[in-house]
Design an enzyme around this catalytic site. Structure first.
Site, PDB file in Angstrom:
ATOM      1  N   CYS A   2      21.395  40.641  34.498  1.00 53.44           N
ATOM      2  CA  CYS A   2      20.253  40.228  34.102  1.00 53.44           C
ATOM      3  C   CYS A   2      20.076  40.259  32.665  1.00 53.44           C
ATOM      4  O   CYS A   2      20.598  41.239  31.782  1.00 53.44           O
ATOM      5  CB  CYS A   2      18.990  40.931  34.606  1.00 53.44           C
ATOM      6  SG  CYS A   2      19.098  41.322  36.234  1.00 53.44           S
ATOM      7  N   ARG A  27      26.738  36.209  31.075  1.00 53.55           N
ATOM      8  CA  ARG A  27      26.536  37.650  31.652  1.00 53.55           C
ATOM      9  C   ARG A  27      26.778  37.607  33.381  1.00 53.55           C
ATOM     10  O   ARG A  27      26.861  38.520  34.001  1.00 53.55           O
ATOM     11  CB  ARG A  27      25.230  38.563  31.228  1.00 53.55           C
ATOM     12  CG  ARG A  27      25.226  38.709  29.640  1.00 53.55           C
ATOM     13  CD  ARG A  27      23.886  39.250  29.305  1.00 53.55           C
ATOM     14  NE  ARG A  27      23.666  40.341  29.797  1.00 53.55           N
ATOM     15  CZ  ARG A  27      23.627  41.610  29.039  1.00 53.55           C
ATOM     16  NH1 ARG A  27      24.174  41.588  27.824  1.00 53.55           N
ATOM     17  NH2 ARG A  27      23.217  42.494  29.703  1.00 53.55           N
ATOM     18  N   TRP A  75      20.051  38.686  37.986  1.00 58.66           N
ATOM     19  CA  TRP A  75      21.265  38.840  38.980  1.00 58.66           C
ATOM     20  C   TRP A  75      20.723  39.763  40.020  1.00 58.66           C
ATOM     21  O   TRP A  75      20.382  40.882  39.837  1.00 58.66           O
ATOM     22  CB  TRP A  75      22.237  39.483  38.002  1.00 58.66           C
ATOM     23  CG  TRP A  75      23.630  39.730  38.741  1.00 58.66           C
ATOM     24  CD1 TRP A  75      24.631  38.634  38.657  1.00 58.66           C
ATOM     25  CD2 TRP A  75      24.356  40.825  39.619  1.00 58.66           C
ATOM     26  NE1 TRP A  75      25.764  39.136  39.496  1.00 58.66           N
ATOM     27  CE2 TRP A  75      25.402  40.352  39.960  1.00 58.66           C
ATOM     28  CE3 TRP A  75      23.715  42.005  39.777  1.00 58.66           C
ATOM     29  CZ2 TRP A  75      26.330  41.483  40.615  1.00 58.66           C
ATOM     30  CZ3 TRP A  75      24.293  42.873  40.696  1.00 58.66           C
ATOM     31  CH2 TRP A  75      25.730  42.644  41.097  1.00 58.66           C
ATOM     32  N   ASN A 100      15.263  44.543  33.239  1.00 60.25           N
ATOM     33  CA  ASN A 100      16.403  44.813  33.619  1.00 60.25           C
ATOM     34  C   ASN A 100      16.509  46.121  34.233  1.00 60.25           C
ATOM     35  O   ASN A 100      16.045  46.967  33.791  1.00 60.25           O
ATOM     36  CB  ASN A 100      17.395  44.594  32.411  1.00 60.25           C
ATOM     37  CG  ASN A 100      17.719  43.078  31.859  1.00 60.25           C
ATOM     38  OD1 ASN A 100      17.339  42.161  32.625  1.00 60.25           O
ATOM     39  ND2 ASN A 100      18.417  42.927  30.949  1.00 60.25           N
ATOM     40  N   GLY A 101      17.336  46.285  35.180  1.00 59.32           N
ATOM     41  CA  GLY A 101      17.649  47.602  35.759  1.00 59.32           C
ATOM     42  C   GLY A 101      17.191  47.866  37.075  1.00 59.32           C
ATOM     43  O   GLY A 101      16.706  46.795  37.800  1.00 59.32           O
ATOM     44  N   GLU A 483      45.977  44.905  36.568  1.00 59.04           N
ATOM     45  CA  GLU A 483      44.975  44.071  36.042  1.00 59.04           C
ATOM     46  C   GLU A 483      45.333  42.583  36.260  1.00 59.04           C
ATOM     47  O   GLU A 483      44.316  41.568  36.475  1.00 59.04           O
ATOM     48  CB  GLU A 483      45.247  44.282  34.500  1.00 59.04           C
ATOM     49  CG  GLU A 483      44.448  43.362  33.629  1.00 59.04           C
ATOM     50  CD  GLU A 483      43.044  43.203  33.641  1.00 59.04           C
ATOM     51  OE1 GLU A 483      42.368  44.252  34.256  1.00 59.04           O
ATOM     52  OE2 GLU A 483      42.359  42.396  33.240  1.00 59.04           O
ATOM     53  N   LYS A 487      42.616  40.139  38.075  1.00 55.76           N
ATOM     54  CA  LYS A 487      41.885  38.930  37.442  1.00 55.76           C
ATOM     55  C   LYS A 487      42.188  37.870  38.534  1.00 55.76           C
ATOM     56  O   LYS A 487      41.223  36.831  38.513  1.00 55.76           O
ATOM     57  CB  LYS A 487      43.052  38.409  36.262  1.00 55.76           C
ATOM     58  CG  LYS A 487      43.003  39.001  34.978  1.00 55.76           C
ATOM     59  CD  LYS A 487      41.734  38.803  33.975  1.00 55.76           C
ATOM     60  CE  LYS A 487      40.966  39.722  34.416  1.00 55.76           C
ATOM     61  NZ  LYS A 487      40.570  40.813  33.588  1.00 55.76           N
ATOM     62  N   GLU A 490      39.263  38.001  40.888  1.00 54.74           N
ATOM     63  CA  GLU A 490      37.988  37.673  40.224  1.00 54.74           C
ATOM     64  C   GLU A 490      37.671  36.295  40.218  1.00 54.74           C
ATOM     65  O   GLU A 490      36.496  35.747  40.552  1.00 54.74           O
ATOM     66  CB  GLU A 490      37.841  38.340  38.907  1.00 54.74           C
ATOM     67  CG  GLU A 490      37.650  39.607  38.535  1.00 54.74           C
ATOM     68  CD  GLU A 490      37.426  40.243  37.260  1.00 54.74           C
ATOM     69  OE1 GLU A 490      36.548  40.385  36.730  1.00 54.74           O
ATOM     70  OE2 GLU A 490      38.610  39.952  36.559  1.00 54.74           O
ATOM     71  N   HIS A 506      56.412  52.541  51.679  1.00 54.62           N
ATOM     72  CA  HIS A 506      55.603  53.527  52.046  1.00 54.62           C
ATOM     73  C   HIS A 506      54.411  52.801  52.395  1.00 54.62           C
ATOM     74  O   HIS A 506      53.337  53.314  53.085  1.00 54.62           O
ATOM     75  CB  HIS A 506      55.112  54.334  50.932  1.00 54.62           C
ATOM     76  CG  HIS A 506      56.213  55.162  50.369  1.00 54.62           C
ATOM     77  ND1 HIS A 506      56.776  56.049  51.131  1.00 54.62           N
ATOM     78  CD2 HIS A 506      56.765  55.083  49.401  1.00 54.62           C
ATOM     79  CE1 HIS A 506      57.947  56.462  50.370  1.00 54.62           C
ATOM     80  NE2 HIS A 506      57.856  56.054  49.268  1.00 54.62           N
ATOM     81  N   LYS A 605      28.694  40.035  33.695  1.00 56.88           N
ATOM     82  CA  LYS A 605      29.751  40.236  32.639  1.00 56.88           C
ATOM     83  C   LYS A 605      29.394  41.853  32.111  1.00 56.88           C
ATOM     84  O   LYS A 605      30.415  42.812  31.706  1.00 56.88           O
ATOM     85  CB  LYS A 605      29.398  39.517  31.082  1.00 56.88           C
ATOM     86  CG  LYS A 605      30.145  39.824  30.313  1.00 56.88           C
ATOM     87  CD  LYS A 605      31.349  39.478  30.276  1.00 56.88           C
ATOM     88  CE  LYS A 605      32.470  39.689  29.392  1.00 56.88           C
ATOM     89  NZ  LYS A 605      33.918  39.725  29.559  1.00 56.88           N
TER      90      LYS A 605
HETATM   91  C1  F6R Z   1      37.081  42.424  34.849  1.00 58.36           C
HETATM   92  C2  F6R Z   1      35.811  43.007  34.027  1.00 58.36           C
HETATM   93  C3  F6R Z   1      35.296  44.178  34.588  1.00 58.36           C
HETATM   94  C4  F6R Z   1      35.074  45.260  33.312  1.00 58.36           C
HETATM   95  C5  F6R Z   1      34.019  46.139  33.804  1.00 58.36           C
HETATM   96  C6  F6R Z   1      33.844  47.313  32.719  1.00 58.36           C
HETATM   97  O1  F6R Z   1      37.455  41.135  34.350  1.00 58.36           O
HETATM   98  O2  F6R Z   1      35.507  42.416  33.166  1.00 58.36           O
HETATM   99  O3  F6R Z   1      36.226  44.897  35.431  1.00 58.36           O
HETATM  100  O4  F6R Z   1      36.107  45.638  32.518  1.00 58.36           O
HETATM  101  O5  F6R Z   1      32.829  45.891  34.396  1.00 58.36           O
HETATM  102  O6  F6R Z   1      33.010  46.657  31.615  1.00 58.36           O
HETATM  103  P1  F6R Z   1      33.105  47.200  30.271  1.00 58.36           P
HETATM  104  O7  F6R Z   1      34.454  47.245  29.753  1.00 58.36           O
HETATM  105  O8  F6R Z   1      32.072  46.374  29.810  1.00 58.36           O
HETATM  106  O9  F6R Z   1      32.522  48.530  30.174  1.00 58.36           O
END
Ligand code: F6R
Length: 610
Positions: A2, A27, A75, A100-101, A483, A487, A490, A506, A605
């Site tokens: 949000c 975000r 959100w 927010n929250g 990672e 990606k 996601e 395994h 985000k």
């Molecule tokens: C993946 C991604 C998330 C963030 C995670 C932590 O592409 O962006 O997995 O890495 O939400 O966010 P931060 O780094 O802002 O604490």
């Protein structure tokens, strides 16, 4: 997640609010809304499901006008994605609230307020804020007094802005667990959950602290701490260089951010990396006094940042001789853990506002860690303000929800931390010189790696109809495989799993067939021969492989194995280099699949709720 924007001005604030919301779109959100007050005392509210542009069109159609206003991108947490659940929420058409929250005791509050005669028109927890303030206002002398009394009833997290139709000259804001910043203008003031929203109107900010309640008018900002005492908070001139603004000709922010990596890594190293050594004050002025005594590092993070921490563990133990544990913040915060002697708690976060990471930091302070360091991309964020030491990754604003350049600058930071801690723990001269050489070559190597883009784009075609995939790596490339898998899932919504390739037999070998692409990261390091054996195990079972390999690794491509040669590099920087082809692969697969690359479904985000 949000986003909040608010303004109190002489002029019409609609454009300011909408521009702010657009800047927060990255975000992640599902609906948006605005409430406006003008001098006639009318409260107008417009809300829409979908993009901010739809809200903007609706406001234009209604000739929306107001000198005081609050706006929100939602959100969904409590209650589905409907217009009725979108913010702002109101109470008796008098009080309007954005939030927010999560108000955790909202069901109890809802019951109580219903008994008092309030009717709820949404399923949200936020509506309880609006009705509570309205109720408490009946026995208060001002809106701020009502908010100060009301917040005592809320359990959970909130960053909230509240407006009263009876007094358009002010808004009241309260922060507990969700960030809020006040932007200072000339004869007008603003509020937002992220300074990026307000950069077109101001660069002067006050970051509210936990428990603060503030009254904001056109000409004044009065802040009270959680005990109700008037407090002064520092005014900070924003140093955010990158404006979220445009995509610089790229089709998506994500692609722009992938291509920015050589530049941001170069910027991050400037003034920090010398010819023969690194600067001594990288982690703060007196940091070395603390760091010289560190004997153990506990890293805490979420998601991509966690993968940076996983990679760092290999470096810290291999080169700096410092023992290291890495844990996901949401696990760490809810389990009993043992604090090692002389232990440094390191949090990593792009946003600096991730709820679980912040809670883990607060817990660590109670547990008695020797010191706390955050590696973060957002100056002034909660993690930076609450940690003893901080290091700014200088990646610039990252808009794509899927983290790219933040990750590679986090890894760069960890190489610098490894060199720093290694100084006091027996880093060999040979390792030191190799790492320095690697760091000096890093921006150019990243540039060279990006030239693989066209090849990877072609390769991506072969993934478009796949439903599953497997990523393999060994040693410090295992977290890079993780990672890469994150990606891909996601942004392309293809199920992807990462394994340390020694684990294949395994269990995961059972999954191998021609429908399961296997992606391998294979730099030329001491584990190469072991990795090659793992590749043969997959080949023998009919798997189709995509091997990103050093050209000296001598992988021979054929029908079942595509080999993509990655530039040769110094081993310590290989995890950073091999990240890029995996980012590009997920980007191009997502492009073919037609997903919303910059704002993938269901994701946000900055994850400011747990
Ligand atoms: C993946 C991604 C998330 C963030 C995670 C932590 O592409 O962006 O997995 O890495 O939400 O966010 P931060 O780094 O802002 O604490």
């Amino acid at each position: 997640m949000c986003g909040i924007v608010g303004a109190v001005a002489e002029r019409n604030v609609v454009e300011i609010l909408l521009e702010g919301l657009k800047r927060l779109e990255y975000r992640g959100y599902d609906s948006a809304g605005v409430a406006l007050l003008d001098q006639s005392g009318e409260l107008r509210r417009v809300r829409r499901i979908g993009k901010v542009q739809e809200l903007a069109d609706a406001i234009t159609a209604e000739n929306g006008l107001g000198t005081t206003g609050i706006a929100h991108t939602r959100w969904a947490t409590h209650g589905g994605v409907t217009e009725a659940n979108a913010h702002p929420h109101t109470s008796t058409e008098r009080i309007a609230v954005v939030h927010n929250g999560i108000i955790e005791n909202y069901l109890d509050l809802r019951q109580k307020l219903s008994n008092q005669g309030y009717t709820f028109s949404s399923d949200t927890d936020t509506e309880t804020i609006a009705h509570t303030v309205n109720e408490v206002l009946k026995t208060s002398s001002s809106l701020i007094e009502a908010v100060q009394k009301s917040v005592k009833q809320f359990y959970g997290a909130y960053g909230t802005v509240i407006m009263d139709r009876e007094d358009p000259s002010r808004v009241v804001v309260a922060r507990s667990g969700s960030p809020l910043v006040i932007g200072l203008g000339l004869g007008e003031n603003f509020i937002a959950s992220d300074q990026l929203a307000l950069l077109p109107v101001t660069r002067r900010f006050i970051f509210l602290e936990e428990g603060d309640v503030a009254e904001v008018t056109r000409r004044s900002v009065s802040i009270f701490d959680h005990n109700g005492n008037a407090v002064e908070r520092e005014i900070v001139e924003s140093s955010v260089e990158h404006d979220a603004g445009d995509k610089a000709g790229y089709r998506h922010y994500m692609l722009k951010e992938i291509h920015e990596q050589p530049t941001v890594v170069r910027n991050a190293l400037q003034g920090r990396l010398g010819d023969d050594d690194i600067a001594s004050d990288l982690f703060g002025k007196d940091a070395d006094n603390i760091l010289k005594d560190v004997k153990h590092v506990q890293i805490i993070a979420c998601g991509t940042s966690y993968h940076a921490g996983m990679t760092a563990r290999y470096w810290l133990e291999q080169y700096a001789n410092v023992s290291c544990n890495v844990e996901i913040a949401s696990e760490f915060r809810y389990r009993k853990s043992v604090v090692h002697p002389n232990s440094l708690l390191v949090t990593i976060s792009q946003s600096g506002e991730t709820a679980d990471t912040l809670a883990a930091l607060r817990l660590a302070k109670e547990l008695g860690y020797m010191s706390t360091l955050t590696i973060c991309n957002v100056p002034g964020s909660s993690l930076v303000r609450e940690s003893d030491l901080s290091y700014m990754t200088k990646a610039g604003a990252e808009i794509g929800v899927a983290s790219t350049k933040a990750f590679t600058t986090q890894l760069t930071a960890f190489l610098l931390l490894t060199l720093t801690l290694g100084r006091y723990n027996g880093l060999t001269e040979e390792h030191k010189q190799n790492m320095l050489k690697g760091l000096h070559s890093l921006p150019a190597k990243l540039e060279e790696t990006l030239t693989l883009s066209a090849n990877i784009e072609m390769l991506a075609e072969e993934f478009a109809d796949k439903h599953h995939s497997l990523f393999l790596g060994r040693g410090d490339q295992y977290p890079i495989a993780m990672e890469g898998a994150l990606k891909l899932k996601e942004i392309s919504y293809i199920h992807a799993e990462a394994y340390a390739s020694g684990e294949l037999k395994h269990g995961p070998l059972a999954l191998i067939d021609e429908e399961m692409p296997v992606i391998v990261v294979a730099p030329n390091n001491e584990l190469l021969e072991k990795l090659k054996s793992n590749v043969e195990e997959v080949r023998a079972r009919g798997g189709i492989m995509y091997v990103f390999a050093d050209k000296d690794a001598n992988f021979q491509g054929d029908d079942t194995m595509r080999v993509i040669n990655v530039p040769h590099c110094e081993p310590s920087i290989a995890p950073i280099i091999y990240t890029l082809p995996l980012q590009l692969l997920s980007y191009y697969v997502a492009l073919i699949k037609g997903t919303d690359v910059d704002q993938p479904r269901n994701l946000a985000k900055s994850v400011t709720v747990e």
